[in-house]
Design a protein around this motif. Structure first.
Motif, PDB file in Angstrom:
ATOM      1  N   ALA A 124     -50.962 -33.058  33.684  1.00 24.15           N
ATOM      2  CA  ALA A 124     -50.000 -31.990  33.417  1.00 24.15           C
ATOM      3  C   ALA A 124     -48.576 -32.411  33.757  1.00 24.15           C
ATOM      4  O   ALA A 124     -48.318 -32.985  34.819  1.00 24.15           O
ATOM      5  N   LYS A 125     -47.660 -32.095  32.858  1.00 19.81           N
ATOM      6  CA  LYS A 125     -46.239 -32.336  33.101  1.00 19.81           C
ATOM      7  C   LYS A 125     -45.772 -31.373  34.178  1.00 19.81           C
ATOM      8  O   LYS A 125     -46.131 -30.194  34.172  1.00 19.81           O
ATOM      9  N   ILE A 126     -44.981 -31.870  35.127  1.00 22.03           N
ATOM     10  CA  ILE A 126     -44.497 -30.994  36.187  1.00 22.03           C
ATOM     11  C   ILE A 126     -43.479 -30.006  35.620  1.00 22.03           C
ATOM     12  O   ILE A 126     -42.825 -30.287  34.596  1.00 22.03           O
ATOM     13  N   PRO A 127     -43.342 -28.832  36.219  1.00 20.58           N
ATOM     14  CA  PRO A 127     -42.377 -27.840  35.729  1.00 20.58           C
ATOM     15  C   PRO A 127     -40.956 -28.408  35.678  1.00 20.58           C
ATOM     16  O   PRO A 127     -40.596 -29.293  36.462  1.00 20.58           O
TER      17      PRO A 127
ATOM     18  N   GLY B  55     -47.018 -19.630  33.097  1.00 16.91           N
ATOM     19  CA  GLY B  55     -45.792 -20.346  32.776  1.00 16.91           C
ATOM     20  C   GLY B  55     -45.804 -21.835  33.025  1.00 16.91           C
ATOM     21  O   GLY B  55     -44.807 -22.516  32.775  1.00 16.91           O
ATOM     22  N   TRP B  56     -46.928 -22.366  33.525  1.00 20.08           N
ATOM     23  CA  TRP B  56     -47.042 -23.824  33.681  1.00 20.08           C
ATOM     24  C   TRP B  56     -47.950 -24.320  32.561  1.00 20.08           C
ATOM     25  O   TRP B  56     -49.168 -24.305  32.670  1.00 20.08           O
ATOM     26  N   LYS B  57     -47.352 -24.738  31.459  1.00 22.81           N
ATOM     27  CA  LYS B  57     -48.115 -25.098  30.272  1.00 22.81           C
ATOM     28  C   LYS B  57     -48.924 -26.368  30.521  1.00 22.81           C
ATOM     29  O   LYS B  57     -48.385 -27.379  30.928  1.00 22.81           O
ATOM     30  N   MET B  58     -50.220 -26.251  30.248  1.00 21.84           N
ATOM     31  CA  MET B  58     -51.104 -27.403  30.405  1.00 21.84           C
ATOM     32  C   MET B  58     -51.864 -27.635  29.109  1.00 21.84           C
ATOM     33  O   MET B  58     -52.560 -26.741  28.624  1.00 21.84           O
TER      34      MET B  58
ATOM     35  N   TYR C  81     -67.856 -28.799  32.840  1.00 20.54           N
ATOM     36  CA  TYR C  81     -66.489 -29.310  32.920  1.00 20.54           C
ATOM     37  C   TYR C  81     -65.609 -28.729  31.801  1.00 20.54           C
ATOM     38  O   TYR C  81     -64.415 -28.482  32.011  1.00 20.54           O
ATOM     39  N   GLU C  82     -66.180 -28.488  30.637  1.00 18.66           N
ATOM     40  CA  GLU C  82     -65.395 -27.900  29.560  1.00 18.66           C
ATOM     41  C   GLU C  82     -64.977 -26.477  29.911  1.00 18.66           C
ATOM     42  O   GLU C  82     -63.832 -26.071  29.662  1.00 18.66           O
ATOM     43  N   ARG C  83     -65.876 -25.713  30.504  1.00 22.18           N
ATOM     44  CA  ARG C  83     -65.520 -24.353  30.938  1.00 22.18           C
ATOM     45  C   ARG C  83     -64.454 -24.395  32.020  1.00 22.18           C
ATOM     46  O   ARG C  83     -63.519 -23.581  32.029  1.00 22.18           O
ATOM     47  N   ARG C  84     -64.568 -25.334  32.939  1.00 20.67           N
ATOM     48  CA  ARG C  84     -63.566 -25.467  33.999  1.00 20.67           C
ATOM     49  C   ARG C  84     -62.209 -25.840  33.414  1.00 20.67           C
ATOM     50  O   ARG C  84     -61.173 -25.315  33.829  1.00 20.67           O
ATOM     51  N   ARG C  85     -62.220 -26.754  32.461  1.00 14.06           N
ATOM     52  CA  ARG C  85     -60.976 -27.138  31.790  1.00 14.06           C
ATOM     53  C   ARG C  85     -60.292 -25.909  31.203  1.00 14.06           C
ATOM     54  O   ARG C  85     -59.081 -25.696  31.384  1.00 14.06           O
ATOM     55  N   ASP C  86     -61.057 -25.100  30.490  1.00 14.63           N
ATOM     56  CA  ASP C  86     -60.485 -23.913  29.845  1.00 14.63           C
ATOM     57  C   ASP C  86     -59.959 -22.925  30.879  1.00 14.63           C
ATOM     58  O   ASP C  86     -58.879 -22.346  30.704  1.00 14.63           O
ATOM     59  N   ALA C  87     -60.713 -22.729  31.955  1.00 16.61           N
ATOM     60  CA  ALA C  87     -60.294 -21.778  32.984  1.00 16.61           C
ATOM     61  C   ALA C  87     -58.978 -22.201  33.627  1.00 16.61           C
ATOM     62  O   ALA C  87     -58.064 -21.380  33.807  1.00 16.61           O
ATOM     63  N   LEU C  88     -58.853 -23.487  33.962  1.00 16.46           N
ATOM     64  CA  LEU C  88     -57.645 -23.963  34.627  1.00 16.46           C
ATOM     65  C   LEU C  88     -56.447 -23.987  33.670  1.00 16.46           C
ATOM     66  O   LEU C  88     -55.374 -23.459  34.000  1.00 16.46           O
ATOM     67  N   CYS C  89     -56.628 -24.578  32.500  1.00 16.24           N
ATOM     68  CA  CYS C  89     -55.498 -24.721  31.572  1.00 16.24           C
ATOM     69  C   CYS C  89     -55.031 -23.370  31.051  1.00 16.24           C
ATOM     70  O   CYS C  89     -53.810 -23.119  30.954  1.00 16.24           O
ATOM     71  N   ASP C  90     -55.952 -22.486  30.728  1.00 11.90           N
ATOM     72  CA  ASP C  90     -55.566 -21.156  30.249  1.00 11.90           C
ATOM     73  C   ASP C  90     -54.866 -20.375  31.355  1.00 11.90           C
ATOM     74  O   ASP C  90     -53.837 -19.714  31.114  1.00 11.90           O
ATOM     75  N   GLY C  91     -55.411 -20.465  32.574  1.00 14.10           N
ATOM     76  CA  GLY C  91     -54.809 -19.733  33.685  1.00 14.10           C
ATOM     77  C   GLY C  91     -53.407 -20.202  34.012  1.00 14.10           C
ATOM     78  O   GLY C  91     -52.494 -19.389  34.219  1.00 14.10           O
ATOM     79  N   MET C  92     -53.201 -21.516  34.070  1.00 15.70           N
ATOM     80  CA  MET C  92     -51.879 -22.043  34.397  1.00 15.70           C
ATOM     81  C   MET C  92     -50.880 -21.798  33.263  1.00 15.70           C
ATOM     82  O   MET C  92     -49.705 -21.476  33.510  1.00 15.70           O
ATOM     83  N   THR C  93     -51.327 -21.906  32.030  1.00 12.34           N
ATOM     84  CA  THR C  93     -50.434 -21.665  30.897  1.00 12.34           C
ATOM     85  C   THR C  93     -49.967 -20.209  30.875  1.00 12.34           C
ATOM     86  O   THR C  93     -48.801 -19.919  30.574  1.00 12.34           O
ATOM     87  N   GLU C  94     -50.859 -19.295  31.227  1.00 10.41           N
ATOM     88  CA  GLU C  94     -50.512 -17.873  31.250  1.00 10.41           C
ATOM     89  C   GLU C  94     -49.412 -17.553  32.256  1.00 10.41           C
ATOM     90  O   GLU C  94     -48.603 -16.650  32.033  1.00 10.41           O
TER      91      GLU C  94
END
Length: 388
Positions: free
Chosen positions: A325-328, A311-314, A296-309
């Motif tokens: 996550a705050k909506i755009p 432009g959807w900061k998580m 789950y920690e790896r999944r967290r990093d994959a999703l949050c890093d991917g979305m932040t990259e």
């Protein structure tokens, strides 16, 4: 036909609407990534499924269970002693649940009468509020504000409300906000409950899904906790047993006994092979717990890093199997954003408004897909153009 007025308190859930969008898109052959419902896809360890299968092959195990087996209760007591440092009487302070959801839906029936006040978090896991509503209780929402670290401030509860309250539901690590609570919070809750004679229910479903080297214990470990309440715990996420429906209510003897009495009039206990699987899970090799946490920690990093990259900061959650996550900024409400996200990007998330008034402006994403799928979800959102 005439139906119960209590059903007027409920409407069609957002999950039903999102699932209809999913069905339609899949019929058209389109890609759908479902991060809406928190349904774990990490299976149980082999020694757990072996125990379940062996017991299921025994014809003698198809009778009514009626009550919890002694072996299960003793195993649960040993688990709480070993893992949380909490001593429990197996006979009087432990009751199995057919999953935490079942217990959360029913416990208010044993505590609150029509019109009694129940204190629930806002935002909160929906059944925290739905269970008391089924009992006819009046809800008082306790805000979990970002500026307060999403921790409830009991000093904000009006004294007149506190005097009327029968039950208080809390849960950390928290679904959906994903935060953990400091020790001082539990101390304040225990003092508050004693002052106003309120039963406390702490839902502890995510104590093993804590990241970045942090750890989490039990509400019952704090002095005086067992005098005022109980804790619910679950094997769904920790051991991959979500569909088997295994949970526990542990703690205050009076609360446990009343819940047992209620359940004796509602069900015939947990299927015996499932009880065997539960025993194997909490007494067997615990290496699977750490394996699940790391996944789950790896999944967290994959999703949050991917979305932040894109432009959807998580912000990365410190615990649970969710991202809050705050909506755009170019969207005004969580439901319309979630619906458009499903239509344009094929990504299903849960609007924050489904978790209570304070959830508006956010969405919850469940980490229930593998890392490559979560990275793909970020690409689909980027390609949809919704963030531009």
């Amino acid at each position: 036909m005439q139906f119960a007025e209590r059903m007027d308190r409920f409407g069609e859930g957002i999950f039903s609407k999102l699932l209809e969008i999913k069905r339609q898109k899949e019929e058209r052959g389109e890609i759908v990534i479902d991060l809406g419902v928190g349904a774990p896809n990490i299976p149980p360890a082999r020694h757990i499924t072996d125990a379940l299968c062996e017991a299921a092959a025994d014809p003698k195990n198809y009778v009514y269970a009626i009550s919890d087996q002694k072996e299960l209760l003793e195993a649960a007591a040993q688990w709480y002693e070993r893992r949380y440092g909490v001593s429990l009487n197996p006979e009087t302070e432990i009751c199995s649940l057919l999953g935490s959801q079942e217990g959360l839906a029913h416990i208010a029936l044993s505590v609150a009468d029509e019109g009694d006040v129940v204190l629930v978090p806002d935002p909160c896991y929906p059944v925290f509020a739905d269970g008391p509503l089924l009992a006819g209780a009046t809800l008082f929402y306790m805000p979990q504000r970002k500026e307060n670290g999403y921790i409830i401030d009991v000093s904000e509860i009006p004294e007149e409300t506190a005097k009327k309250a029968k039950l208080m539901v809390i849960s950390y690590p928290n679904n959906p906000t994903t935060v953990m609570a400091p020790d001082c919070f539990y101390e304040e809750v225990i003092a508050f409950a004693k002052k106003y004679d309120i039963i406390v229910l702490h839902d502890n479903a995510y104590s093993e899904l804590v990241f970045d080297g942090k750890t989490c214990g039990s509400f019952l470990h704090f002095p005086g906790a067992k005098e005022v309440g109980v804790e619910f715990n679950s094997l769904s996420k920790t051991y991959g047993l979500a569909g088997a429906r295994i949970g526990f209510c542990v703690g205050n003897e009076e609360v446990v006994s009343h819940l047992k009495m209620l359940k004796s009039n509602m069900d015939y206990g947990m299927f015996l092979p499932v009880q065997k699987a539960a025993v194997a899970a909490i007494t067997g090799d615990q290496a699977c717990v750490e394996t699940t946490r790391k996944a789950y920690e790896r999944r967290r990093d994959a999703l949050c890093d991917g979305m932040t990259e894109i432009g959807w900061k998580m912000d990365k959650p410190e615990a649970t199997m969710f991202v809050w996550a705050k909506i755009p900024d170019n969207f005004s409400d969580s439901t319309s954003f979630a619906m458009e996200l499903a239509e344009k990007a094929g990504l299903l998330v849960t609007p924050g408004s489904a978790f209570g008034p304070s959830g508006e402006g956010y969405v919850r994403l469940a980490l229930v897909q593998d890392e490559d799928v979560l990275k793909k979800a970020a690409r689909l959102v980027d390609e949809s153009g919704m963030l531009r």
